[in-house]
Enzyme design. Structure first.
Site: not given
Ligand code: ADP
Length: 217
Positions: A13, A91, A128, A160, A171
């Protein structure tokens, strides 16, 4: 035009959001980036967020919605008008409903679902790397940073803290239980586009470009 990039963690994404930003005049809102920014600033909220993210759980809707609200209120009206790309948001169903309220006038034009299975995701996440200076995402196995695609230099490339095998498994479970079910919400609105996220980065973007261009016409 407002776009949602949807898919499991590690589906690409962020990479595709950056491609869209570079090729179309849209503004990216990545909730993962916003949350990591709080962590970087070592605020009390940041410390709490770090714990939650490293458990593979979702941060509370209140925190995430507030961060989005702050970004939108600082954005110029013209940027909002040109369109937004949401990466990592919504999400869960509550967030999807909130997004409909935020984008009240312009609505969501399309939800691009990057489909990739778990085995590939794990490999991608373990390789990554993210640039702490410019925010671009690379992969040491599949899409390494080089002088031609990255100007900041390798010293800024970092892993990360949630990209480890244990957290990835959590996750992915969170994604299956809470995030994946909201696809039905978008299917019903007939704005869902399925994309094979296993293809090469450039090929995926070619498909995304066709979809966005057709919607702009
Ligand atoms: P990925 O899609 O690889 O999991 P992100 O950078 O989008 O990576 O998200 C990392 C973490 O941040 C998620 O595992 C979650 O804990 C938190 N997070 C991201 N976006 C949201 C959201 N919209 N609502 C709740 N938690 C979020």
């Amino acid at each position: 035009m407002n776009i949602v990039l949807f898919g499991p963690p590690g589906s690409g994404k962020g990479t595709q959001a950056d491609n869209i930003v570079q090729n179309f005049n849209l503004f990216k809102i990545s909730t993962g980036d916003l949350l990591r920014e709080e962590i970087k600033n070592k605020t009390n909220l940041g410390i709490k967020i770090k714990e939650i993210i490293e458990k593979g759980l979702l941060v509370s809707d209140n925190i995430v919605n507030e961060l989005i609200k702050k970004v939108l209120s600082n954005l110029k009206k013209e940027s909002v008008k040109k369109g937004l790309i949401f990466d990592g948001y919504p999400r869960n169903l509550k967030q999807a409903e909130n997004l409909d309220k935020i984008t009240d006038v312009d609505k969501i034009s399309c939800v691009l679902n990057l489909k990739v299975e778990k085995e590939i995701i794990i490999k991608r996440i373990l390789g990554r790397q993210m640039c702490t200076n410019c925010g671009l995402i690379f992969n040491e196995y599949f899409n390494p940073a080089s002088k031609s695609n990255h100007k900041c230099g390798s010293s800024f490339l970092k892993k990360r803290s949630d990209d480890n095998e244990k957290t990835i498994a959590e996750r992915y479970e969170t994604y299956l239980d809470i995030t994946l079910p909201i696809l039905d919400f978008y299917k019903r609105q007939k704005i869902l586009y399925e994309i094979n996220g296993k293809e090469e980065i450039g090929e995926i973007f070619r498909k995304i470009r066709v979809i966005i261009t057709s919607l702009q016409a």
